[in-house]
Design a protein around this motif. Structure first.
Motif, PDB file in Angstrom:
ATOM      1  N   GLU A 186      83.774  28.899 -17.435  1.00 51.13           N
ATOM      2  CA  GLU A 186      84.818  28.075 -16.833  1.00 51.13           C
ATOM      3  C   GLU A 186      85.348  28.715 -15.551  1.00 51.13           C
ATOM      4  OE1 GLU A 186      87.841  27.403 -19.707  1.00 51.13           O
ATOM      5  OE2 GLU A 186      86.508  26.431 -21.151  1.00 51.13           O
ATOM      6  N   ASP A 214      75.045  20.040 -12.920  1.00 51.59           N
ATOM      7  CA  ASP A 214      75.761  19.575 -14.111  1.00 51.59           C
ATOM      8  C   ASP A 214      76.942  20.493 -14.429  1.00 51.59           C
ATOM      9  OD1 ASP A 214      74.084  17.432 -14.437  1.00 51.59           O
ATOM     10  OD2 ASP A 214      72.801  18.407 -15.928  1.00 51.59           O
ATOM     11  N   THR A 215      76.727  21.795 -14.310  1.00 56.63           N
ATOM     12  CA  THR A 215      77.789  22.762 -14.573  1.00 56.63           C
ATOM     13  C   THR A 215      78.931  22.587 -13.581  1.00 56.63           C
ATOM     14  OG1 THR A 215      76.171  24.367 -15.399  1.00 56.63           O
ATOM     15  CG2 THR A 215      78.336  25.219 -14.778  1.00 56.63           C
ATOM     16  N   GLU A 217      79.720  19.826 -11.961  1.00 60.11           N
ATOM     17  CA  GLU A 217      80.405  18.567 -12.261  1.00 60.11           C
ATOM     18  C   GLU A 217      81.332  18.707 -13.459  1.00 60.11           C
ATOM     19  OE1 GLU A 217      77.338  15.674 -12.716  1.00 60.11           O
ATOM     20  OE2 GLU A 217      76.853  15.603 -10.575  1.00 60.11           O
ATOM     21  N   GLN A 218      80.882  19.412 -14.488  1.00 62.21           N
ATOM     22  CA  GLN A 218      81.699  19.591 -15.688  1.00 62.21           C
ATOM     23  C   GLN A 218      82.974  20.365 -15.385  1.00 62.21           C
ATOM     24  OE1 GLN A 218      79.148  21.373 -18.671  1.00 62.21           O
ATOM     25  NE2 GLN A 218      77.644  19.716 -18.487  1.00 62.21           N
ATOM     26  N   THR A 221      85.395  18.005 -13.295  1.00 63.14           N
ATOM     27  CA  THR A 221      86.000  16.918 -14.076  1.00 63.14           C
ATOM     28  C   THR A 221      86.884  17.432 -15.209  1.00 63.14           C
ATOM     29  OG1 THR A 221      83.972  16.792 -15.419  1.00 63.14           O
ATOM     30  CG2 THR A 221      84.163  15.287 -13.547  1.00 63.14           C
ATOM     31  N   SER A 222      86.706  18.701 -15.628  1.00 58.41           N
ATOM     32  CA  SER A 222      87.548  19.255 -16.690  1.00 58.41           C
ATOM     33  C   SER A 222      88.984  19.452 -16.220  1.00 58.41           C
ATOM     34  CB  SER A 222      86.979  20.597 -17.172  1.00 58.41           C
ATOM     35  OG  SER A 222      87.168  21.621 -16.199  1.00 58.41           O
ATOM     36  N   VAL A 250      82.535  11.553 -10.115  1.00 54.82           N
ATOM     37  CA  VAL A 250      82.925  12.962 -10.253  1.00 54.82           C
ATOM     38  C   VAL A 250      84.241  13.215  -9.518  1.00 54.82           C
ATOM     39  CG1 VAL A 250      82.266  15.346  -9.768  1.00 54.82           C
ATOM     40  CG2 VAL A 250      80.534  13.712 -10.493  1.00 54.82           C
TER      41      VAL A 250
END
Length: 365
Positions: A186, A214-215, A217-218, A221-222, A250
């Motif tokens: 994170e 992908d990482t 974007e996650q 958006t988190s 996103v």
């Protein structure tokens, strides 16, 4: 606690200055005052240079490579095996920077340990030099320059170890705190260095490993780290123009969320990135309250400001002026830019925006 630390720091510096001038009094005059001001200015520039050199030396010891180092508007960039000088005032809130990148892929825990040592390098170099200078000023060479130089090094080194944010820039102390406390997967700081490594290997972001995207974007958006919105540029480079809806989805959660007009680089990036994605979806002009939303973007970065003005012209139907402004944004990127570095991907995206606008203008005509 931070206020107590700042008070103690100020007290120590004041005590050392008073003690020095009691032991070694100076004949004060206008000339002496002017000299003291000059001593302070020269000392400040040298102190910043020492701080960034400390980062660079510690980074090299951790297997990193120098990307660029700057003091004020003077930038030394390493590119293509050569060192290049640029004169570019930064609008990003820092007076100096030593930007380093890894040459090979590392396990995240190993990367974190190395980054912590690299970040400690700047403050520790300042504090080490300050101790040496102050000791010499009180023992060998009783000269005000040496005292001022030592005190400024101590001030920069010690204050930089305190966790804080100046504009959108983290102090070394805050970076170290984040690296020590945030979970590995994170951490926007670790992810940023993974992106730097990927970019150094391949400037065509569309060829990057989709798992890395992908990482990114996650994390965006988190909403766990507002600074992760700085990666929205990368998301746009990867998806646009072919997958504009994906890029817009996103940016949706982080864009146009600020209350009022504030100087926030991360909010500016989120807003202009989302607006760019909306443009490629064909929904920019119809987005509710879009003009007010664009007007709220700050002026910390000239490229972002110019793109915002281009979108406003586009929404108002002045496509010709919008194209001219996008071309100006390309010129502002120049050879090197504090936020976009070499700027190849941003320039490519700007050219794509120009093509879309010119095609739309031709269709309307």
């Amino acid at each position: 606690m931070k206020q107590v630390g700042s008070a103690l720091l100020g007290a120590v510096i004041g005590l050392l200055a008073v003690l020095y001038f009691i032991l070694y009094p100076e004949a004060w005059s206008i000339g002496m005052i002017v000299s003291m001001v000059l001593y302070a200015l020269v000392s400040f520039a040298l102190t910043v240079l020492i701080h960034e050199a400390g980062h660079a030396l510690f980074g090299l010891s951790q297997g990193m490579k120098l990307l660029n180092i700057s003091v004020g508007p003077i930038v030394l960039e390493q590119h293509g095996g050569k060192f290049l000088f640029h004169w570019i005032p930064s609008s990003l809130g820092y007076v100096g920077r030593a930007m380093m990148g890894f040459s090979e892929k590392l396990e995240l825990e190993d990367m974190r340990r190395r980054l912590i040592r690299y970040i400690y390098g700047g403050p520790l170099m300042n504090i080490g030099i300050s101790i040496l200078s102050i000791v010499l000023a009180f023992s060998v060479w009783h000269h005000p320059f040496l005292l001022i130089f030592g005190l400024l090094n101590f001030l920069l080194g010690a204050s930089n170890l305190q966790p804080a944010t100046v504009k959108s820039v983290f102090t070394d102390g805050l970076v170290i705190k984040k690296l020590k406390t945030e979970p590995l997967h994170e951490s926007a700081l670790l992810l940023g260095h993974q992106i730097l490594l990927e970019e150094s290997r391949n400037t065509d972001v569309k060829q990057w490993n989709p798992a890395l995207i992908d990482t990114v974007e996650q994390l965006i958006t988190s909403g766990k780290d507002p600074s992760a919105t700085s990666f929205l540029h990368t998301i746009n480079y990867f998806h646009l123009p072919e997958h504009a809806e994906k890029a817009a989805s996103v940016g949706l959660q982080t864009a146009f969320t600020r209350a009022g007009k504030t100087d926030d680089l991360y909010a500016d990036i989120a807003d202009i990135s989302y607006a760019t994605a909306l443009f490629f979806t064909g929904r920019l002009a119809s987005y509710p309250g879009i003009e007010n939303a664009l007007e709220s973007i700050g002026k910390l970065d000239a490229v972002t400001d110019t793109k915002r003005n281009a979108f406003l012209s586009y929404i108002q139907g002045d496509i010709q002026n919008a194209v001219l402004l996008l071309k100006k944004a390309i010129e502002l990127l120049g050879v090197w830019h504090p936020l976009y570095l070499r700027g190849e991907m941003e320039k490519k995206l700007l050219h794509q925006m120009i093509d879309w606008m010119e095609n739309e203008k031709t269709t309307i005509s």
